[in-house]
Design an enzyme around this catalytic site. Structure first.
Site, PDB file in Angstrom:
ATOM      1  N   ARG A   1       0.826  -1.217   0.000  1.00  0.00           N
ATOM      2  CA  ARG A   1       0.000   0.000   0.000  1.00  0.00           C
ATOM      3  C   ARG A   1       0.861   1.268   0.000  1.00  0.00           C
ATOM      4  NH1 ARG A   1      -5.360  -1.521   3.606  1.00  0.00           N
ATOM      5  NH2 ARG A   1      -6.462  -2.397   1.828  1.00  0.00           N
TER       6      ARG A   1
ATOM      7  N   LYS B   1     -17.360 -18.140   2.530  1.00  0.00           N
ATOM      8  CA  LYS B   1     -18.782 -18.005   2.867  1.00  0.00           C
ATOM      9  C   LYS B   1     -19.648 -17.486   1.731  1.00  0.00           C
ATOM     10  CE  LYS B   1     -18.555 -17.311   7.818  1.00  0.00           C
ATOM     11  NZ  LYS B   1     -18.719 -16.299   8.858  1.00  0.00           N
TER      12      LYS B   1
ATOM     13  N   GLY C   1     -10.090  -9.370  -0.114  1.00  0.00           N
ATOM     14  CA  GLY C   1      -9.776 -10.353   0.926  1.00  0.00           C
ATOM     15  C   GLY C   1      -8.418 -10.996   0.750  1.00  0.00           C
TER      16      GLY C   1
ATOM     17  N   GLY D   1     -12.619  -4.810   1.240  1.00  0.00           N
ATOM     18  CA  GLY D   1     -14.055  -4.511   1.230  1.00  0.00           C
ATOM     19  C   GLY D   1     -14.485  -3.661   0.044  1.00  0.00           C
TER      20      GLY D   1
HETATM   21  C1  3PG Z   1      -8.921  -2.012   4.266  1.00  0.00           C
HETATM   22  O1  3PG Z   1      -7.905  -2.412   4.848  1.00  0.00           O
HETATM   23  O2  3PG Z   1      -9.698  -2.777   3.657  1.00  0.00           O
HETATM   24  C2  3PG Z   1      -9.176  -0.545   4.227  1.00  0.00           C
HETATM   25  O3  3PG Z   1      -8.104   0.169   4.743  1.00  0.00           O
HETATM   26  C3  3PG Z   1     -10.451  -0.204   4.936  1.00  0.00           C
HETATM   27  O4  3PG Z   1     -10.374  -0.487   6.303  1.00  0.00           O
HETATM   28  P1  3PG Z   1     -11.700  -0.574   7.188  1.00  0.00           P
HETATM   29  O5  3PG Z   1     -12.370  -1.859   6.803  1.00  0.00           O
HETATM   30  O6  3PG Z   1     -11.248  -0.552   8.622  1.00  0.00           O
HETATM   31  O7  3PG Z   1     -12.566   0.598   6.838  1.00  0.00           O
END
Ligand code: 3PG
Length: 396
Positions: free
Chosen positions: A36, A197, A354, A377
């Site tokens: 990142r 899942k 993921g 996410g």
């Molecule tokens: C992640 O690692 O997917 C992003 O930085 C978002 O983090 P969060 O799910 O805590 O909002």
């Protein structure tokens, strides 16, 4: 794509608030993966090279609106400096007098990292007052954090309405890759969805069957689909309460003309641990006392046999229990086949979400796909067809 990019934007001598995703993985107090940080460096270098004052803000972990020393961005700022090969300043707060004093010391071309935005409850609440405080630090806002743009937070969404707002280069590259994969893809389009899942991926599957020509389901979530069709999966992980939902996905896929592939064979074991005794069986013959832990060679062949006709592939989720050898074999074999087709120029391949990048890393295929998203996410919500608030705020 309709997103405002940095092309033609005058940044020299201006303060740019750059929303990055510095939420890096840590193990034993050390940053275990620099992806990142490396991802955001092209934007930082471009802005700094043009003489902007670069003020980087980010969240780190989930401190729930309170100061948590273990979630300070100070060590991450140091690591960012190492990746950039230049000193990076740090401010111990992202708003208020501390941040303003730090910003006042920044010269054109300098880089400053602000402390964790989530130390303030206003960040996640998207509080307009907190967003105004952030905006007061800069002349321009740049969002280079696709991976957190599914959150309507002050630093991803609120502030974008208060300053001239643009997508950074990583965000731009990510959106272009995603558009090539599902927005305006070359056909035929295939999707491979793995992971544990079904419950977390029902919306994603529902969106994909309307958009792709071929959908392969693997990983533990395939067990639910198999069991829903009356195939005995022994002691495998599955979600018995989702059999009807799985059958519904299959029926809707058929109605939409989307071909669905499920595993035709499996590697099984009585327990999930490294290198236990295993059996490779046809999917109808899973022993009652065993668990399906990976796709078998026939399934690998089946998946690979479809690659030549695909022009685009979207991949989310490992195809087996890839963290435990030898159950990474199916994922690794398929990743290599996708990488080869991509290198040969016949396939645009986009993966993310993921554990997917970890699985591709293990297969040494990470650099050989067209694009691997570092988003978890956000990638999943995009696959679900949702509007991401942080991206929507950058639209023209
Ligand atoms: C992640 O690692 O997917 C992003 O930085 C978002 O983090 P969060 O799910 O805590 O909002």
């Amino acid at each position: 794509m309709g997103i405002r990019t940095l092309d033609g934007v005058e940044v020299t001598g201006r303060a740019v608030l750059l929303r990055a995703d510095l939420n890096v993985p840590m193990h034993d107090g050390r940053i275990s993966d620099l992806t990142r940080l490396e991802g955001v460096t092209p934007t930082i270098r471009e802005l700094s090279g043009k003489g902007a004052r670069v003020i980087v803000c980010s969240h780190f972990g989930r401190p729930e609106g309170k100061r948590a020393p273990s979630l300070s961005l100070a060590p991450v700022a140091r690591a960012l400096g190492e990746v950039l090969g230049r000193p990076v300043r740090f401010a111990e707060d992202c708003i208020g007098p501390v941040s303003h004093q730090a910003v006042d010391l920044v010269k054109d071309g300098d880089v400053l990292v602000l402390e964790n935005t989530r130390f303030h409850p206003g960040e996640e609440a998207n509080d307009p007052a907190f967003a105004r405080e952030l905006a007061s630090l800069a002349d321009i806002y740049v969002n280079d954090a696709f991976s957190v743009s599914h959150r309507a937070h002050a630093s991803t969404e609120g502030v974008a309405h208060l300053l001239p707002a643009y997508a950074g280069r990583l965000m731009q590259r990510e959106l272009e890759a995603l558009d090539a994969a599902l927005g305006h893809p070359a056909r035929a389009v295939g999707a491979v969805v793995g992971g544990a899942k079904v419950s977390t991926k029902l919306e994603l599957l529902g969106n994909l069957i309307r958009r792709v020509d071929l959908l392969a389901i693997a990983g533990a979530m395939a067990n639910t689909f198999l069991a829903a069709q009356g195939i005995s999966v022994g002691r495998s992980v599955q979600e018995a309460d989702l059999h009807a939902a799985a059958r519904d996905v299959l029926a809707r896929a058929k109605a939409a003309g989307c071909e669905v592939l499920l595993p035709v064979d499996a590697v099984t074991a009585v327990e999930l641990r490294p290198n236990p005794p295993t059996q490779t069986v046809l999917i109808q013959n899973v022993p009652e006392d065993s668990m399906i832990l990976d796709i078998g060679p026939l399934t690998i062949d089946l998946l690979e046999s479809h690659l030549p006709r695909l022009r685009t592939l979207v991949w989310n989720g490992p195809l087996g229990a890839f963290e435990t050898p030898p159950f990474d074999a199916g994922t690794v074999a398929f990743a290599r086949a996708v990488a080869a087709a991509t290198s040969a120029g016949s396939l645009v391949s986009v993966a993310g979400g993921g554990d997917t990048d970890a699985a591709l890393h293990r297969a040494r295929a990470l650099d050989r796909l067209s694009f691997v998203s570092t988003a978890g996410g956000a990638f999943l919500e995009w696959l679900e067809g949702k509007t991401l608030p942080g991206v929507a705020a950058l639209e023209r």
